[in-house]
Design a protein around this motif. Sequence first.
Motif, PDB file in Angstrom:
ATOM      1  N   GLN A 587       0.831  -1.202   0.000  1.00  9.53           N
ATOM      2  CA  GLN A 587       0.000   0.000   0.000  1.00  9.53           C
ATOM      3  C   GLN A 587       0.866   1.253   0.000  1.00  9.53           C
ATOM      4  O   GLN A 587       0.574   2.238  -0.693  1.00  9.53           O
ATOM      5  CB  GLN A 587      -0.930  -0.023   1.204  1.00  9.53           C
ATOM      6  CG  GLN A 587      -2.046  -1.067   1.104  1.00  9.53           C
ATOM      7  CD  GLN A 587      -2.889  -1.136   2.362  1.00  9.53           C
ATOM      8  OE1 GLN A 587      -2.498  -0.591   3.408  1.00  9.53           O
ATOM      9  NE2 GLN A 587      -4.032  -1.806   2.264  1.00  9.53           N
ATOM     10  N   SER A 589       3.895   1.456  -1.106  1.00  9.33           N
ATOM     11  CA  SER A 589       4.507   1.573  -2.431  1.00  9.33           C
ATOM     12  C   SER A 589       3.515   2.120  -3.438  1.00  9.33           C
ATOM     13  O   SER A 589       3.846   2.963  -4.291  1.00  9.33           O
ATOM     14  CB  SER A 589       5.023   0.209  -2.888  1.00  9.33           C
ATOM     15  OG  SER A 589       6.033  -0.259  -2.021  1.00  9.33           O
ATOM     16  N   ALA A 590       2.276   1.672  -3.334  1.00 10.92           N
ATOM     17  CA  ALA A 590       1.250   2.169  -4.254  1.00 10.92           C
ATOM     18  C   ALA A 590       0.985   3.654  -4.046  1.00 10.92           C
ATOM     19  O   ALA A 590       0.797   4.422  -5.004  1.00 10.92           O
ATOM     20  CB  ALA A 590      -0.035   1.371  -4.077  1.00 10.92           C
ATOM     21  N   LEU A 591       0.963   4.081  -2.752  1.00 10.25           N
ATOM     22  CA  LEU A 591       0.736   5.495  -2.461  1.00 10.25           C
ATOM     23  C   LEU A 591       1.881   6.333  -3.016  1.00 10.25           C
ATOM     24  O   LEU A 591       1.658   7.403  -3.616  1.00 10.25           O
ATOM     25  CB  LEU A 591       0.614   5.692  -0.943  1.00 10.25           C
ATOM     26  CG  LEU A 591       0.415   7.142  -0.464  1.00 10.25           C
ATOM     27  CD1 LEU A 591      -0.864   7.749  -1.050  1.00 10.25           C
ATOM     28  CD2 LEU A 591       0.373   7.186   1.064  1.00 10.25           C
ATOM     29  N   GLN A 592       3.097   5.824  -2.804  1.00  7.05           N
ATOM     30  CA  GLN A 592       4.240   6.558  -3.332  1.00  7.05           C
ATOM     31  C   GLN A 592       4.179   6.659  -4.850  1.00  7.05           C
ATOM     32  O   GLN A 592       4.465   7.715  -5.434  1.00  7.05           O
ATOM     33  CB  GLN A 592       5.543   5.891  -2.884  1.00  7.05           C
ATOM     34  CG  GLN A 592       5.825   5.997  -1.391  1.00  7.05           C
ATOM     35  CD  GLN A 592       7.069   5.227  -0.978  1.00  7.05           C
ATOM     36  OE1 GLN A 592       7.702   4.580  -1.816  1.00  7.05           O
ATOM     37  NE2 GLN A 592       7.429   5.319   0.301  1.00  7.05           N
ATOM     38  N   GLU A 593       3.834   5.567  -5.485  1.00  4.83           N
ATOM     39  CA  GLU A 593       3.740   5.580  -6.939  1.00  4.83           C
ATOM     40  C   GLU A 593       2.662   6.563  -7.404  1.00  4.83           C
ATOM     41  O   GLU A 593       2.821   7.269  -8.413  1.00  4.83           O
ATOM     42  CB  GLU A 593       3.436   4.161  -7.456  1.00  4.83           C
ATOM     43  CG  GLU A 593       4.572   3.161  -7.284  1.00  4.83           C
ATOM     44  CD  GLU A 593       5.765   3.521  -8.142  1.00  4.83           C
ATOM     45  OE1 GLU A 593       5.590   4.169  -9.211  1.00  4.83           O
ATOM     46  OE2 GLU A 593       6.895   3.157  -7.740  1.00  4.83           O
ATOM     47  N   ARG A 594       1.526   6.642  -6.666  1.00 11.55           N
ATOM     48  CA  ARG A 594       0.438   7.556  -7.070  1.00 11.55           C
ATOM     49  C   ARG A 594       0.859   9.003  -6.917  1.00 11.55           C
ATOM     50  O   ARG A 594       0.622   9.842  -7.784  1.00 11.55           O
ATOM     51  CB  ARG A 594      -0.804   7.269  -6.227  1.00 11.55           C
ATOM     52  CG  ARG A 594      -2.018   8.109  -6.630  1.00 11.55           C
ATOM     53  CD  ARG A 594      -3.217   7.670  -5.824  1.00 11.55           C
ATOM     54  NE  ARG A 594      -3.014   7.806  -4.403  1.00 11.55           N
ATOM     55  CZ  ARG A 594      -3.119   8.982  -3.744  1.00 11.55           C
ATOM     56  NH1 ARG A 594      -3.393  10.093  -4.381  1.00 11.55           N
ATOM     57  NH2 ARG A 594      -2.936   9.012  -2.429  1.00 11.55           N
ATOM     58  N   ILE A 595       1.536   9.289  -5.787  1.00  2.31           N
ATOM     59  CA  ILE A 595       1.980  10.672  -5.556  1.00  2.31           C
ATOM     60  C   ILE A 595       3.013  11.062  -6.599  1.00  2.31           C
ATOM     61  O   ILE A 595       2.964  12.170  -7.173  1.00  2.31           O
ATOM     62  CB  ILE A 595       2.556  10.800  -4.139  1.00  2.31           C
ATOM     63  CG1 ILE A 595       1.447  10.610  -3.105  1.00  2.31           C
ATOM     64  CG2 ILE A 595       3.223  12.154  -3.950  1.00  2.31           C
ATOM     65  CD1 ILE A 595       1.933  10.569  -1.679  1.00  2.31           C
ATOM     66  N   SER A 597       3.310   9.883  -9.501  1.00  2.00           N
ATOM     67  CA  SER A 597       2.621  10.049 -10.781  1.00  2.00           C
ATOM     68  C   SER A 597       1.913  11.393 -10.867  1.00  2.00           C
ATOM     69  O   SER A 597       1.936  12.071 -11.904  1.00  2.00           O
ATOM     70  CB  SER A 597       1.632   8.902 -10.963  1.00  2.00           C
ATOM     71  OG  SER A 597       0.922   9.051 -12.169  1.00  2.00           O
ATOM     72  N   GLU A 598       1.274  11.826  -9.744  1.00  2.00           N
ATOM     73  CA  GLU A 598       0.557  13.098  -9.755  1.00  2.00           C
ATOM     74  C   GLU A 598       1.540  14.259  -9.898  1.00  2.00           C
ATOM     75  O   GLU A 598       1.317  15.214 -10.676  1.00  2.00           O
ATOM     76  CB  GLU A 598      -0.242  13.238  -8.468  1.00  2.00           C
ATOM     77  CG  GLU A 598      -1.432  12.279  -8.394  1.00  2.00           C
ATOM     78  CD  GLU A 598      -2.163  12.408  -7.060  1.00  2.00           C
ATOM     79  OE1 GLU A 598      -1.681  13.159  -6.193  1.00  2.00           O
ATOM     80  OE2 GLU A 598      -3.201  11.711  -6.899  1.00  2.00           O
ATOM     81  N   THR A 600       4.531  14.144 -11.134  1.00  2.00           N
ATOM     82  CA  THR A 600       5.112  14.091 -12.479  1.00  2.00           C
ATOM     83  C   THR A 600       4.161  14.697 -13.511  1.00  2.00           C
ATOM     84  O   THR A 600       4.578  15.417 -14.421  1.00  2.00           O
ATOM     85  CB  THR A 600       5.450  12.647 -12.845  1.00  2.00           C
ATOM     86  OG1 THR A 600       6.349  12.102 -11.883  1.00  2.00           O
ATOM     87  CG2 THR A 600       6.106  12.555 -14.214  1.00  2.00           C
ATOM     88  N   THR A 623       3.809  17.497   0.106  1.00  2.00           N
ATOM     89  CA  THR A 623       3.718  16.045   0.319  1.00  2.00           C
ATOM     90  C   THR A 623       4.485  15.613   1.551  1.00  2.00           C
ATOM     91  O   THR A 623       4.031  14.783   2.346  1.00  2.00           O
ATOM     92  CB  THR A 623       4.242  15.292  -0.909  1.00  2.00           C
ATOM     93  OG1 THR A 623       3.494  15.689  -2.057  1.00  2.00           O
ATOM     94  CG2 THR A 623       4.138  13.790  -0.729  1.00  2.00           C
TER      95      THR A 623
END
Length: 637
Positions: A587, A589-595, A597-598, A600, A623
């Motif tokens: 979770q 890792s997913a949150l980090q990837e989403r942030i 992505s946003e 970026t 953040t």
Amino acid sequence: MSNATPKKSILHRTLERTGGWYLVIAAFVTQVVASVGAVAADYTIQVNAEFSSEVLSGIIQFASYTIFSSTTFIVIFVFFRYRKSRKKLNAWKNNESDFRDEAGWKEITSLAWHYTVLIFIAGILGQVIPTLVYITNIPNITSDQIVYAALGLFAGVIGTATIALQLMDYLLQPARTALLPERFEDQLAGERGINLTIKLALTVFALLLTSILLLAPIGYHQTTKALQVGSVDVLRAMQTQSLVVAFLIIVYGMALAVFFSRSISTPIDALLKNFKTIESGDLKERATINTSDEIGRLSIYFNQMITRLDELQSNLENQIAKRTDQLRATSEVGRAASSILDPDELVEKIVNLITDRLGYYYAAIFIVSPDGAWAELRSATGEAGAELKARQHRLATGGKSMVGSAISLRQARIAHDVGLEAVRFNNPLLPNTRSEIALPLMVGGRVVGALDAQSTEPNAFDPENTETLLGMANQVAVALENARLYQEAQSALREIRANQRTQLSNAWSEVSDSEDVLEFSVGQESYQVDDQAAKLTIPLALRDQVIGEVLILGDDAWTEDDISWVNAVARQAAFAIENARLLEESQQSALQERIISEITGKIWASTTIEGIMQVAITELGRTLSANEAVIKLDVEK
């Protein structure tokens, strides 16, 4: 052969007591019994010749001398002429060795008809001719009387010889059995008996000739006398005399028939019993050979046939037993190959199975070195094998050795006689080797080693043994390859597990460093822990890595069931905790990837450098909840 001991005949028991003297006794008894045949001849001589009492008494006395002389001569002749047979029978009686040979067998099988010929010649020369000469010199003897005497004496000799042939052949049965050679070839080569056809022809001819010689003179004499005298009493006398002589001829014929029939029926009945015994499955049964005619030869061939059948059955049984041992050994090798994964233990087990189960002198397994230049000894049997292993024995794969040749040529190498084999390593530690085989160990076209077996017997590796060893070699090759792959897999698995334990330890170390509370408890906080309390400690383990423990305190001792189900709960709890950690990690890792992505996306939405820097620093500060954030570009000139 039948277990019951056959009852010995009186002739056999007599032979056991007398040994070589049995031949002399048989000759004497035959001579005495056969002389009875002369009774009818003497009666017809007196009936036809009508000698006076004084003349008849003199003739009988003279004839007795001739008969006694002939009998003595014949007995003495048998004693000296057949001394070799007597010597062999004495050796048989005393249970000595080397009493059965072809020479003694020839003498004993030819004795009956030789004896008969001797009686006939002795009867003519020692009885008929001297008696006729004696009668001729008696005064007032007519020519008719001489003729009647000659006919009667000749008939008596024929009758005596015929009875002697049958009786002597019967009496010699146990002696022939005792001196029968052991070898089939000697039995046939030394057989010198008279054929049944000749014996039957002589018997019938003798019976007819004797009947004619005895009856015809009576009829002629009495008929002539009746014509001269003219009295009916003469014809009545002829009738009486003819009946008496006919009765004697019938007795004589019956005696010949009994002897001849028994000489055929007795051995045939014995052969039929042998057939029945053999039919029941007993191939150890043998026919008793006590005749020297066609039946005796039939018995010899019969015994030879049964001997060969027995040998064939024994060979088949031995081959089946040998093949069974080979299959059992192959099965044991297969079980070892499928159950043992340690290469060193596997090759040690295989070489010992080969020598123990197949009875070979030496067995060894070589493994090809990594560079392929050497065949290195991995395991071998016996003291020689132990010493070779201690020396780290190895052979060149292309050198002058059976093992090296088998590996380089990729085919079996067999030396049926090692003394004649040019390409072979002569090992001084194995001096008794007479034959050798080397088989390559191949897996998918790749040679991994060689199996070597040696025997103390020449030509020990026939096609069946080679096929068995080849099957073992294939199993060993596959097993060694499987063991190698297993060890490689185990090594890789150990590395993976070590990495997992390291990662797991690092992960939980990070968790323990980041979390404030990693300890949970239930129960009374005021519970006093002392030495009397029942304590149960169960580790929380994941893949051999302990990440914590469960501590339970109580008043009563913990049972095995309690410990068992607490262990089960601890295992499940450990898995659940790990899954929860992994879930949180995923979770995060997913949150980090989403942030990322946003951020970026917003960065890429700006088109100016100032805008990009402003968006980047603003989003990172927000953040990370930073109080202050700075971003600057510093380009060195």
